[in-house]
Design an enzyme around this catalytic site. Structure first.
Site, short mmCIF file in Angstrom:
data_model
loop_
_atom_site.label_atom_id
_atom_site.label_comp_id
_atom_site.label_asym_id
_atom_site.label_seq_id
_atom_site.Cartn_x
_atom_site.Cartn_y
_atom_site.Cartn_z
N CYS A 190 0.85 -1.19 0.00
CA CYS A 190 0.00 0.00 0.00
C CYS A 190 0.89 1.23 0.00
O CYS A 190 1.89 1.26 0.71
CB CYS A 190 -0.89 -0.02 1.25
N HIS A 201 -8.97 -3.68 -2.30
CA HIS A 201 -8.03 -2.92 -1.46
C HIS A 201 -8.44 -1.44 -1.42
O HIS A 201 -8.52 -0.84 -0.34
CB HIS A 201 -6.62 -3.09 -2.03
N GLU A 202 -8.73 -0.87 -2.59
CA GLU A 202 -9.10 0.55 -2.65
C GLU A 202 -10.47 0.80 -2.03
O GLU A 202 -10.69 1.80 -1.35
CB GLU A 202 -9.04 1.07 -4.08
N HIS A 213 -10.19 1.19 1.61
CA HIS A 213 -9.75 2.54 2.01
C HIS A 213 -10.94 3.47 2.21
O HIS A 213 -10.94 4.29 3.12
CB HIS A 213 -8.82 3.16 0.95
#
Length: 182
Positions: free
Chosen positions: A110, A153-154, A157
């Site tokens: 990341c 993953h994004e 966030h």
């Protein structure tokens, strides 16, 4: 041009915020930020440019990583040397996923985590995401393998979750046999 040092570090509490839905039309600031994100992610994957501008390589970035708590992210996926597919997804939601789970064998990374982290981050092998493009038009995108991982993953966030949160602190490789390594 966006600099690596402008990306929030994992210690920054803003990364734990839940990002807010985007209202269309996009602001000038959001449009500029998206362009900067695309430029950074593309250049960071081209070795000469990454070295020249001191960029940490990355294929995805969420707006919150730049301190903007809005629900959008950019993924720049290198499909072959020097050829990239760019995804800008606003207000994304996973609408379907595979049963099969995978993980990155060498460990997920990341741009906000400036250290090596060992352990398994279980992810769906395939996802379909619905959201909007920069013009506010509804889009549906499918991701497999590393692209699927990048999307998840994004998306994490945007909900204030870092990939390190998925790793079992006591046994980082717990359940390894349940997932396929890529």
């Amino acid at each position: 041009m966006l600099k690596t040092k402008e990306i929030l570090d994992e210690k920054d509490k803003r990364l734990r915020q839940i990002s807010k839905e985007v209202v269309f039309p996009l602001t000038k600031e959001d449009k500029k930020l998206i362009q900067k994100m695309i430029e950074y992610l593309t250049d960071s994957q081209i070795e000469e440019k990454a070295e020249k501008y001191d960029l940490r390589p990355g294929m995805g970035m969420a707006a919150i990583q730049l301190g903007v708590a809005k629900r959008y992210f950019v993924v720049v996926h290198e499909v072959e040397e020097g050829t990239f597919d760019t995804y800008v997804i606003i207000n994304p939601k996973i609408i379907s996923n595979s049963e099969e789970m995978i993980y990155v064998e060498l460990g997920e990374g990341c741009l906000s985590v400036n250290r090596d982290v060992e352990g398994i981050v279980p992810r769906y092998a395939r996802v379909t995401i619905e959201g909007y493009n920069e013009l506010g038009q509804k889009i549906t995108v499918r991701g497999r393998e590393e692209l699927s991982i990048a999307f998840q993953h994004e998306l994490d966030h945007l909900d204030g979750i870092l990939f390190t949160d998925h790793i079992d602190k006591d046994n980082p490789y717990a359940g390894e046999e349940l997932y396929r390594a890529i």
